[in-house]
Enzyme design. Structure first.
Site, PDB file in Angstrom:
ATOM      1  CG  ASP A   1      40.834  43.065  53.194  1.00  0.00           C
ATOM      2  OD1 ASP A   1      41.579  42.425  52.431  1.00  0.00           O
ATOM      3  OD2 ASP A   1      39.633  43.303  52.924  1.00  0.00           O
TER       4      ASP A   1
ATOM      5  CB  THR B   1      39.674  50.703  45.871  1.00  0.00           C
ATOM      6  OG1 THR B   1      38.613  50.763  46.820  1.00  0.00           O
ATOM      7  CG2 THR B   1      40.735  49.727  46.342  1.00  0.00           C
TER       8      THR B   1
ATOM      9  CE  LYS C   1      26.749  29.008  31.860  1.00  0.00           C
ATOM     10  NZ  LYS C   1      26.370  27.594  31.759  1.00  0.00           N
TER      11      LYS C   1
ATOM     12  CE1 TYR D   1      32.695  35.098  30.555  1.00  0.00           C
ATOM     13  CE2 TYR D   1      34.497  36.683  30.590  1.00  0.00           C
ATOM     14  CZ  TYR D   1      33.397  36.100  31.192  1.00  0.00           C
ATOM     15  OH  TYR D   1      33.001  36.533  32.433  1.00  0.00           O
TER      16      TYR D   1
ATOM     17  CG  ASN E   1      45.661  35.883  34.282  1.00  0.00           C
ATOM     18  OD1 ASN E   1      46.213  36.742  33.597  1.00  0.00           O
ATOM     19  ND2 ASN E   1      44.351  35.742  34.333  1.00  0.00           N
TER      20      ASN E   1
ATOM     21  CE1 TYR F   1      42.581  45.177  38.682  1.00  0.00           C
ATOM     22  CE2 TYR F   1      43.153  44.118  36.608  1.00  0.00           C
ATOM     23  CZ  TYR F   1      43.394  44.327  37.957  1.00  0.00           C
ATOM     24  OH  TYR F   1      44.452  43.697  38.564  1.00  0.00           O
TER      25      TYR F   1
ATOM     26  CB  THR G   1      35.126  44.522  49.159  1.00  0.00           C
ATOM     27  OG1 THR G   1      36.028  43.544  48.618  1.00  0.00           O
ATOM     28  CG2 THR G   1      35.874  45.829  49.420  1.00  0.00           C
TER      29      THR G   1
ATOM     30  CE  LYS H   1      39.047  38.431  39.770  1.00  0.00           C
ATOM     31  NZ  LYS H   1      39.385  38.643  41.128  1.00  0.00           N
TER      32      LYS H   1
ATOM     33  CG  ASP I   1      49.879  40.307  33.080  1.00  0.00           C
ATOM     34  OD1 ASP I   1      48.776  40.675  33.552  1.00  0.00           O
ATOM     35  OD2 ASP I   1      50.076  39.163  32.620  1.00  0.00           O
ATOM     36  CD  GLU I   2      44.241  42.304  33.329  1.00  0.00           C
ATOM     37  OE1 GLU I   2      43.457  43.236  33.187  1.00  0.00           O
ATOM     38  OE2 GLU I   2      43.911  41.196  33.762  1.00  0.00           O
TER      39      GLU I   2
ATOM     40  CE  LYS J   1      46.689  46.857  40.477  1.00  0.00           C
ATOM     41  NZ  LYS J   1      46.750  46.767  41.962  1.00  0.00           N
TER      42      LYS J   1
HETATM   43  P1  NAD Z   1      40.886  40.134  45.447  1.00  0.00           P
HETATM   44  O1  NAD Z   1      39.763  40.884  44.811  1.00  0.00           O
HETATM   45  O2  NAD Z   1      40.752  38.679  45.715  1.00  0.00           O
HETATM   46  O3  NAD Z   1      41.241  40.816  46.854  1.00  0.00           O
HETATM   47  C1  NAD Z   1      41.272  42.201  47.047  1.00  0.00           C
HETATM   48  C2  NAD Z   1      41.247  42.481  48.557  1.00  0.00           C
HETATM   49  O4  NAD Z   1      41.337  43.915  48.738  1.00  0.00           O
HETATM   50  C3  NAD Z   1      39.963  42.018  49.244  1.00  0.00           C
HETATM   51  O5  NAD Z   1      40.275  41.348  50.453  1.00  0.00           O
HETATM   52  C4  NAD Z   1      39.210  43.314  49.520  1.00  0.00           C
HETATM   53  O6  NAD Z   1      38.371  43.245  50.676  1.00  0.00           O
HETATM   54  C5  NAD Z   1      40.357  44.301  49.695  1.00  0.00           C
HETATM   55  N1  NAD Z   1      39.958  45.690  49.407  1.00  0.00           N
HETATM   56  C6  NAD Z   1      39.281  46.152  48.311  1.00  0.00           C
HETATM   57  N2  NAD Z   1      39.083  47.477  48.420  1.00  0.00           N
HETATM   58  C7  NAD Z   1      39.660  47.879  49.582  1.00  0.00           C
HETATM   59  C8  NAD Z   1      39.808  49.123  50.229  1.00  0.00           C
HETATM   60  N3  NAD Z   1      39.309  50.259  49.699  1.00  0.00           N
HETATM   61  N4  NAD Z   1      40.469  49.175  51.405  1.00  0.00           N
HETATM   62  C9  NAD Z   1      40.972  48.040  51.960  1.00  0.00           C
HETATM   63  N5  NAD Z   1      40.853  46.824  51.397  1.00  0.00           N
HETATM   64  C10 NAD Z   1      40.206  46.747  50.221  1.00  0.00           C
HETATM   65  O7  NAD Z   1      42.141  40.460  44.558  1.00  0.00           O
HETATM   66  P2  NAD Z   1      43.414  39.552  44.165  1.00  0.00           P
HETATM   67  O8  NAD Z   1      43.101  38.779  42.963  1.00  0.00           O
HETATM   68  O9  NAD Z   1      43.920  38.886  45.392  1.00  0.00           O
HETATM   69  O10 NAD Z   1      44.449  40.694  43.737  1.00  0.00           O
HETATM   70  C11 NAD Z   1      45.277  41.332  44.701  1.00  0.00           C
HETATM   71  C12 NAD Z   1      46.185  42.317  44.011  1.00  0.00           C
HETATM   72  O11 NAD Z   1      46.986  41.651  43.043  1.00  0.00           O
HETATM   73  C13 NAD Z   1      45.450  43.422  43.254  1.00  0.00           C
HETATM   74  O12 NAD Z   1      46.155  44.625  43.443  1.00  0.00           O
HETATM   75  C14 NAD Z   1      45.507  42.979  41.806  1.00  0.00           C
HETATM   76  O13 NAD Z   1      45.478  44.085  40.943  1.00  0.00           O
HETATM   77  C15 NAD Z   1      46.851  42.281  41.776  1.00  0.00           C
HETATM   78  N6  NAD Z   1      47.005  41.227  40.747  1.00  0.00           N
HETATM   79  C16 NAD Z   1      46.098  40.204  40.678  1.00  0.00           C
HETATM   80  C17 NAD Z   1      46.304  39.171  39.766  1.00  0.00           C
HETATM   81  C18 NAD Z   1      45.350  37.993  39.681  1.00  0.00           C
HETATM   82  O14 NAD Z   1      45.568  37.112  38.855  1.00  0.00           O
HETATM   83  N7  NAD Z   1      44.312  37.908  40.483  1.00  0.00           N
HETATM   84  C19 NAD Z   1      47.419  39.211  38.920  1.00  0.00           C
HETATM   85  C20 NAD Z   1      48.322  40.276  39.007  1.00  0.00           C
HETATM   86  C21 NAD Z   1      48.104  41.272  39.945  1.00  0.00           C
HETATM   87  O1  TDX Z   2      33.641  32.654  33.112  1.00  0.00           O
HETATM   88  C1  TDX Z   2      34.635  33.069  32.535  1.00  0.00           C
HETATM   89  N1  TDX Z   2      34.942  32.583  31.296  1.00  0.00           N
HETATM   90  C2  TDX Z   2      36.032  32.995  30.592  1.00  0.00           C
HETATM   91  O2  TDX Z   2      36.259  32.519  29.463  1.00  0.00           O
HETATM   92  C3  TDX Z   2      35.512  34.056  33.124  1.00  0.00           C
HETATM   93  C4  TDX Z   2      35.210  34.619  34.487  1.00  0.00           C
HETATM   94  C5  TDX Z   2      36.626  34.433  32.413  1.00  0.00           C
HETATM   95  N2  TDX Z   2      36.885  33.939  31.171  1.00  0.00           N
HETATM   96  C6  TDX Z   2      38.119  34.336  30.470  1.00  0.00           C
HETATM   97  C7  TDX Z   2      38.432  35.826  30.441  1.00  0.00           C
HETATM   98  C8  TDX Z   2      39.941  35.845  30.463  1.00  0.00           C
HETATM   99  O3  TDX Z   2      40.453  35.712  29.149  1.00  0.00           O
HETATM  100  O4  TDX Z   2      39.199  33.750  31.216  1.00  0.00           O
HETATM  101  C9  TDX Z   2      40.337  34.613  31.265  1.00  0.00           C
HETATM  102  C10 TDX Z   2      40.677  34.916  32.719  1.00  0.00           C
HETATM  103  O5  TDX Z   2      39.635  35.717  33.230  1.00  0.00           O
HETATM  104  P1  TDX Z   2      39.674  36.330  34.724  1.00  0.00           P
HETATM  105  O6  TDX Z   2      39.821  35.218  35.700  1.00  0.00           O
HETATM  106  O7  TDX Z   2      38.520  37.262  34.863  1.00  0.00           O
HETATM  107  O8  TDX Z   2      41.086  37.097  34.717  1.00  0.00           O
HETATM  108  P2  TDX Z   2      41.686  38.308  33.837  1.00  0.00           P
HETATM  109  O9  TDX Z   2      40.620  39.177  33.289  1.00  0.00           O
HETATM  110  O10 TDX Z   2      42.689  37.710  32.896  1.00  0.00           O
HETATM  111  O11 TDX Z   2      42.434  39.146  35.003  1.00  0.00           O
HETATM  112  C11 TDX Z   2      43.154  38.454  36.066  1.00  0.00           C
HETATM  113  O12 TDX Z   2      44.542  38.490  35.832  1.00  0.00           O
HETATM  114  C12 TDX Z   2      45.180  39.732  35.933  1.00  0.00           C
HETATM  115  C13 TDX Z   2      42.829  39.073  37.418  1.00  0.00           C
HETATM  116  O13 TDX Z   2      41.410  39.046  37.642  1.00  0.00           O
HETATM  117  C14 TDX Z   2      43.358  40.476  37.514  1.00  0.00           C
HETATM  118  O14 TDX Z   2      43.140  41.004  38.834  1.00  0.00           O
HETATM  119  C15 TDX Z   2      44.838  40.458  37.225  1.00  0.00           C
HETATM  120  O15 TDX Z   2      45.349  41.762  37.195  1.00  0.00           O
END
Ligand code: NAD
Ligand code: TDX
Length: 343
Positions: free
Chosen positions: A35, A99, A214, A216, A188, A159, A38, A198, A124-125, A163
């Site tokens: 990792d 990345t 907040k 959107y 999500n 983004y 970041t 998030k 899923d996006e 992916k």
């Molecule tokens: P996150 O942003 O919380 O974590 C990402 C991690 O990757 C961090 O620890 C960061 O330091 C590390 N990283 C970033 N760039 C790097 C690099 N160049 N080299 C090494 N490490 C690096 O993300 P998350 O929400 O935990 O998502 C993790 C994975 O799951 C992602 O691939 C994302 O696309 C996928 N995903 C997320 C969601 C969601 O709801 N958050 C849903 C479906 C899929």
């Molecule tokens: O302050 C906010 N208010 C708001 O209404 C924020 C931050 C988000 N939103 C809305 C936007 C989206 O419809 O909420 C929903 C969820 O937003 P995020 O948490 O930014 O997630 P999303 O854009 O749906 O993407 C997430 O799910 C799929 C993860 O960040 C991605 O990494 C994953 O691939």
């Protein structure tokens, strides 16, 4: 089966939850976390895990020499590392290309070279978005009204398109270089250790900080929520029992619109249901995500366990309430960045 696995992005939200899951449930496995730490990575997410089970290597997945050295000693790579926030990708796509696309190509090239099993974590996006249920003839239950693995890719943001690109690279490496890989596209996630940029943690920590939540636009956009522990069990299942070359969708039938989620957070935190601000909508904002996970359930026998959303949300609220030291120092800067953007 696998004794030495690399978890990229294992200090981020979902990656660190997966590392905790492996340490708890699979005592024979040693995990190397790669990792870059970041803004989204935090070594505190791995605090308390035993050093004879987990080692953190701070480095970049784009660093070919480092990746080569680590991959040749591993039997599997589970690839979570990514730039993961849509709003950031709209402000600056560059790190997403680097990345998510270049980094993935470095990892799969090394895995193909040393014949190491690779599991790619995607989203899923990549499929774009779906119309709201009320606008569909089958109200979201008809054929093609949820995402399925063979649906056409149609990503909307920098983004999600980065992916999608990485998924296509993995598929090409399977076919052309014999890479032993699987892909999963999850909906999500919510739970502990999620960055406060998030949606769910932003609103919880807003309320804890005396800031109005907040939303959107009007909040009609639908997300399909899954607890991160269910994502972890699904990934382990696919890593150990999935068929090489296959894509599995992970979801727990958790569709809710953003307004409903926010109103539930407000209720659970003892606030009036209208105590929030409607702010500038996200450009290109995807309308609805919904996962059909029947392939994963029917072929591999996986089932989600954390399906009571209200309970899962309450325990997530409790986690942020009890871990102010984990997020408080970042709160002002995160909110200032959103405020600059009218959000
Ligand atoms: P996150 O942003 O919380 O974590 C990402 C991690 O990757 C961090 O620890 C960061 O330091 C590390 N990283 C970033 N760039 C790097 C690099 N160049 N080299 C090494 N490490 C690096 O993300 P998350 O929400 O935990 O998502 C993790 C994975 O799951 C992602 O691939 C994302 O696309 C996928 N995903 C997320 C969601 C969601 O709801 N958050 C849903 C479906 C899929
Ligand atoms: O302050 C906010 N208010 C708001 O209404 C924020 C931050 C988000 N939103 C809305 C936007 C989206 O419809 O909420 C929903 C969820 O937003 P995020 O948490 O930014 O997630 P999303 O854009 O749906 O993407 C997430 O799910 C799929 C993860 O960040 C991605 O990494 C994953 O691939």
């Amino acid at each position: 089966m696998f004794k030495n696995i690399i978890v990229t992005g294992g200090a981020g939200f979902i990656g660190s939850n997966f590392v905790h899951y492996v340490v708890k449930n699979h005592p024979d496995v040693f995990v190397t976390v790669l990792d870059k730490l970041t803004y989204a990575g935090n070594k505190e997410n791995l605090a308390g895990l035993p050093s004879d089970r987990v080692k953190l290597v701070v480095g970049d997945i784009c660093d070919k020499e480092l990746v080569d050295e680590l991959v040749q000693k591993a039997d599997a790579v589970v690839h979570y590392a990514a730039e993961s926030h849509n709003d950031n990708s709209l402000l600056n796509p560059e790190p997403f290309i680097q990345t998510n696309i270049v980094g993935t190509s470095v990892l799969i090239s090394a895995c193909a070279k040393y014949d190491v099993r690779f599991h790619h974590i995607s989203t899923d996006e990549v499929y774009g978005d779906l119309p709201l249920r009320d606008d569909l003839p089958g109200h979201g239950e008809g054929p093609g009204e949820k995402f399925t693995p063979d649906m056409r890719y149609n990503p909307s943001s920098p983004y999600s398109s980065s992916k999608a690109s990485s998924d296509l690279l993995v598929r090409a490496w399977v076919r052309s270089f014999g890479l032993r890989a699987t892909i999963s596209n999850c909906s999500n996630n919510y739970g502990p250790y999620q960055h406060i940029e998030k949606f769910i943690p932003r609103q919880i920590t807003n309320i804890l900080s005396g800031i109005r939540p907040k939303l959107y636009g009007t909040g009609k956009n639908v997300r399909d929520w899954i607890h991160t522990n269910d994502h972890s069990s699904a990934v382990w299942k696919i890593l150990t029992e999935g068929k090489i070359g296959e894509t599995y969708l992970i979801g727990a039938d958790g569709e809710k619109n953003n307004k409903e989620v926010l109103e539930l957070i407000l209720k659970l935190m003892g606030q009036p249901s209208d105590a929030y601000d409607q702010v500038r909508d996200r450009p290109g904002h995807d309308l609805r995500y919904a996962i059909d996970s029947s392939k994963l359930r029917n072929e591999l026998g996986w089932e989600p366990r954390y399906t009571n959303f209200e309970e899962g949300l309450q325990s997530t609220i409790d986690w942020y309430t009890n871990h102010r030291d984990w997020w408080e120092a970042q709160k002002t800067a995160v909110e200032a960045k959103y405020a600059k953007n009218g959000q």
